[in-house]
Motif scaffolding. Structure first.
Motif, short mmCIF file in Angstrom:
data_model
loop_
_atom_site.label_atom_id
_atom_site.label_comp_id
_atom_site.label_asym_id
_atom_site.label_seq_id
_atom_site.Cartn_x
_atom_site.Cartn_y
_atom_site.Cartn_z
N GLN A 624 25.30 -77.73 1.90
CA GLN A 624 25.58 -76.54 2.72
C GLN A 624 24.35 -76.05 3.48
OE1 GLN A 624 27.03 -74.25 -0.50
NE2 GLN A 624 29.18 -74.54 0.10
N GLU A 627 24.47 -75.35 7.26
CA GLU A 627 25.18 -74.16 7.74
C GLU A 627 24.36 -72.90 7.48
OE1 GLU A 627 28.76 -74.47 5.40
OE2 GLU A 627 28.83 -76.58 5.97
N LYS A 629 23.53 -71.74 4.73
CA LYS A 629 23.66 -71.24 3.36
C LYS A 629 22.66 -71.98 2.48
CE LYS A 629 28.64 -70.69 3.57
NZ LYS A 629 29.85 -71.37 3.15
N ASN A 630 22.25 -71.37 1.44
CA ASN A 630 21.40 -72.02 0.44
C ASN A 630 20.02 -72.41 0.93
OD1 ASN A 630 23.35 -71.89 -1.53
ND2 ASN A 630 24.23 -73.87 -0.97
N GLU A 632 17.53 -70.66 1.76
CA GLU A 632 16.49 -69.90 1.08
C GLU A 632 16.27 -70.41 -0.34
OE1 GLU A 632 14.00 -67.93 1.75
OE2 GLU A 632 14.71 -68.52 3.74
#
Ligand code: C2E
Ligand code: CA
Ligand code: CA
Length: 700
Positions: A624, A627, A629-630, A632
């Motif tokens: 992911q 996109e 997300k994740n 960080e």
């Protein structure tokens, strides 16, 4: 015939007759007689008490009473009496027979008395009595011995007359029934030592058998003076003279021991609950009843404590045992008495609920059990929480044997457990099908290794900066004869549970190492290629793991530095000695890698202390990241790893974008379909050949 004079007692109320008798005696030449004469009944009794006579003459006619009466009284009341000769008149002829029966040695008719006749009668009487006495003495001695034996016997021995009254009891008999002396019972009916029910049984069954067979042996329930009862072993024998001999033995102790044995066989020693055997028995009864009775149904609940092993391992077996006991107690308190609650073994329990009409009756109990467990147990000062997974099998689902029902409940419990613990599940046929499949799989897997159906696939691991292969991860495949290629997700848990993972892991480590050694020889790049091998939880916890790895490395001539072992966070956390093991492997030169990092719950503090070379970020984060997300999380993990001096491998790289992002984050290695799927050794060899020939290898 005799030394000294013969002492004669004459009981005669007529003095004339006395004189005649005295004269007759004096006419006997060979013998001296010392004659004592008494004229009354009472004087006669008196005389035999004070003097010892050799022979007694009694006249039949003694005033109010007869000589026969006196004869009877003497014989009946005195242990030893001299031979008695009854003297009768002419008209008392019928008395003869009676006199002999009453114990007279002889009888003589007065009118016919002659000295020789008298002499012979006296001699015979004395001789006869002497013989009788000798026999009697012998019999007496024997009786004494028998009596002593009876008295000393541990068994109770009693004689009863024909009317069933005690006429003799030995000490044991008396004591056994709580009485003080035989007199307390002599003359009493046998019925005083039995309860009403037992008396009926004696009258209807035992006594008729006794009269028919002459004896009876068996068990009875005796009654003591205080009305308490006790089990007895009894033997009854009819005796010829009438009446019977009764021998009893108190078998309370033996019964208790037998009962204890039966109890032990049906109960669990730790919790005191009934065990599997008793459950099976009750289950069979319930099944039989449900077949007879249309409206009767029942349910079997299979209970398994969640994470019991963790409690046992971390707090010790004593606390583990206490938990089982406390759990059993708490549950028992919230169940109905008619329900059978048993411990099957380990942390497994089962519950048979009777009179269950529909499913909700059973699920309500399961919910109540779970509610009971929300409060902690206080064990040795530890507050312990536990949950339980429950499988429910209802009667009348077409499975009508105890074993199947229990197994179905077990299958449902297993489902509850895999569905996330602290849950209950009701058995259905789909579960059964699944379970059968699983069983089949387990069977097949047992053969897989031997039949060489297991195979290793290799997925390249790439240095992101350069795009070059740094090594491979070995991934297990099963070439199933019917099902084709089977992925590890389908069979690894079975392999773990059955322990088959241990020989499999052993085989695959050896296989992977020797494959790598072959490739290193074929493609001598710098730095040399590496091989990553996954370690199962069970494999990691093998006590001889370190030695095993060492052995395989030396067998395959592989440098330890080129082997990477992958373990998950969970495996490290579950094993108490994992730090020591990891350190030993690390010291050997083996590289260590935490697999699927981010999915478990390793404490970062703990991570710092472990000798880890590489963190493998789990695929779920990478998939992911493009996109946004994740991102960080990945960045943080990366920073943390680098800070701790570890390198990072990103798993599941599938796209160019993912790769680009990883490059910006300075991720060292990548692995995923973007580079290559896992492939068999031939394809992997071909890939290597192509890459090594086309691209010169640079230092990383
Ligand atoms: P894992 O150690 O995390 O292995 C990586 C898994 O991700 C492999 O699945 C691999 O085929 C898959 N994979 C690799 N790249 C990609 C990708 O780009 N996208 C996706 N979607 N998947 C990718 P595989 O081979 O099915 O293995 C599954 C798990 O089974 C492994 O996860 C590992 O935990 C276990 N396993 C496999 N082989 C062994 C073994 O030899 N021993 C032990 N103990 N466990 C093994
Ligand atoms: Ca892995
Ligand atoms: Ca992984």
């Amino acid at each position: 015939m005799h030394n000294g004079p013969v002492n004669v007692l004459l009981v005669e109320d007529d003095e004339d007759d006395y004189v005649i008798t005295r004269d007759l005696l004096s006419e006997i030449e060979d013998e001296q007689f010392d004659l004592e004469w008494v004229s009354t009944y009472d004087a006669a009794l008196e005389a035999i008490q004070h003097r010892q006579h050799d022979v007694i003459f009694i006249d039949y006619r003694l005033g109010a009473r007869t000589g026969l009466d006196l004869l009877r009284e003497m014989v009946g009341n005195y242990f030893y009496v001299a031979p008695i000769i009854l003297l009768t008149g002419q008209g008392d002829h019928e008395v003869d027979v009676e006199a002999m029966q009453a114990g007279a040695a002889d009888y003589l008719i007065k009118d016919q008395l002659q000295p020789p006749l008298l002499e012979r009668s006296i001699r015979y009487a004395i001789e006869h009595t002497r013989m009788l006495n000798a026999e009697r003495k012998q019999a007496q001695e024997l009786l004494h011995q028998q009596a002593a034996a009876m008295k000393a016997s541990m068994d109770g021995i009693a004689l009863l007359n024909q009317s069933g009254e005690y006429i003799y009891l030995n000490d044991a008999y008396v004591r056994m029934h709580g009485y003080d002396s035989p007199e307390d019972l002599i003359g009493q009916s046998w019925e005083v030592l039995y309860d009403a029910g037992e008396i009926v049984r004696f009258k209807q069954v035992i006594i008729p058998t006794l009269w028919r067979d002459g004896q009876w042996q068996g068990e009875a329930v005796g009654r003591k003076r205080d009305s308490s009862t006790y089990p007895q072993e009894m033997s009854l024998t009819k005796i010829e003279a009438g009446g019977l001999v009764c021998v009893v033995r108190d078998v309370t102790e033996r019964k208790r021991a037998e009962a204890q044995l039966v109890y032990d066989a049906l109960h669990d020693a730790l919790t005191g609950l009934p065990n599997r055997a008793l459950l099976m028995d009750h289950l069979n009864q319930a099944i039989a009843r449900s077949q007879r009775q249309e409206d009767y149904g029942f349910a079997v609940l299979f209970l398994d404590l969640d994470r019991f092993k963790v409690i046992n391992d971390s707090l010790g077996h004593t606390v583990g045992d206490q938990l089982l006991i406390a759990f059993a107690c708490r549950l028992k308190a919230c169940l109905r008495v008619i329900d059978t609650f048993v411990r099957l073994g380990g942390d497994e329990f089962a519950l048979l609920l009777e009179d269950v009409h529909d499913l909700s009756d059973a699920t309500r109990v399961a919910e109540r059990i779970q509610a009971e467990l929300t409060a902690p147990f206080n064990l040795n000062g530890h507050e312990v929480f536990t949950t339980v997974s429950i499988g429910i099998a209802l009667s009348k689902t077409g499975y009508d044997d105890a074993g199947t029902l229990l197994r179905n409940a077990d299958i449902a419990m297993y489902r509850a457990k895999t569905d996330g613990r602290a849950d209950y599940q009701v058995f259905n046929t789909a579960m059964h099908t699944d379970a059968v499949k699983l069983l089949q799989l387990e069977n097949d897997l047992r053969w897989a290794l031997e039949r060489q159906e297991l195979q290793l696939y290799y997925q390249p691991i790439v240095t992101i900066e350069t795009g070059r292969f740094t090594g491979f991860e070995a991934l297990l495949r099963w070439q199933h004869p019917q099902r084709g290629l089977v992925l590890p997700a389908e069979f690894l848990s079975v392999a773990e549970e059955t322990g088959l993972i241990v020989p499999i892991g052993d085989w695959l480590l050896r296989e992977a190492c020797s494959q790598l050694r072959t490739w290193q020889r074929q493609f001598p790049v710098n730095p040399p290629l590496t091989m990553s091998v996954n370690l199962s939880s069970r494999g990691f916890s093998q006590p001889n793991l370190v030695r095993q790895v060492e052995q395989i490395l030396s067998e395959t001539h592989l440098d330890a530095h080129h082997l990477q072992l992958e373990v998950t966070e969970g495996v490290i956390m579950e094993n108490l000695e994992s730090s020591i093991k990891l350190l030993q492997l690390r010291n050997m030169g083996v590289q260590l890698c935490i697999d699927d990092f981010g999915t478990g719950y390793s404490s970062l503090g703990r991570l710092r202390c472990l000798p880890i070379d590489i963190l493998k970020i789990d695929r779920s984060f990478i998939s992911q990241v493009e996109e946004g997300k994740n991102l960080e999380i990945v960045r943080t993990i990366m920073a943390l790893a680098h800070h701790l001096g570890m390198k990072v491998t990103a798993e599941g790289v599938e796209t160019k974008q993912q790769l680009a992002l990883l490059q910006t984050l300075n991720c060292e290695y990548g692995q995923g379909y973007f580079f290559s799927q896992p492939v068999d050794s031939k394809v992997a060899g071909a890939l290597l050949a192509a890459l090594v020939v086309s691209q010169p290898v640079k230092m990383i």
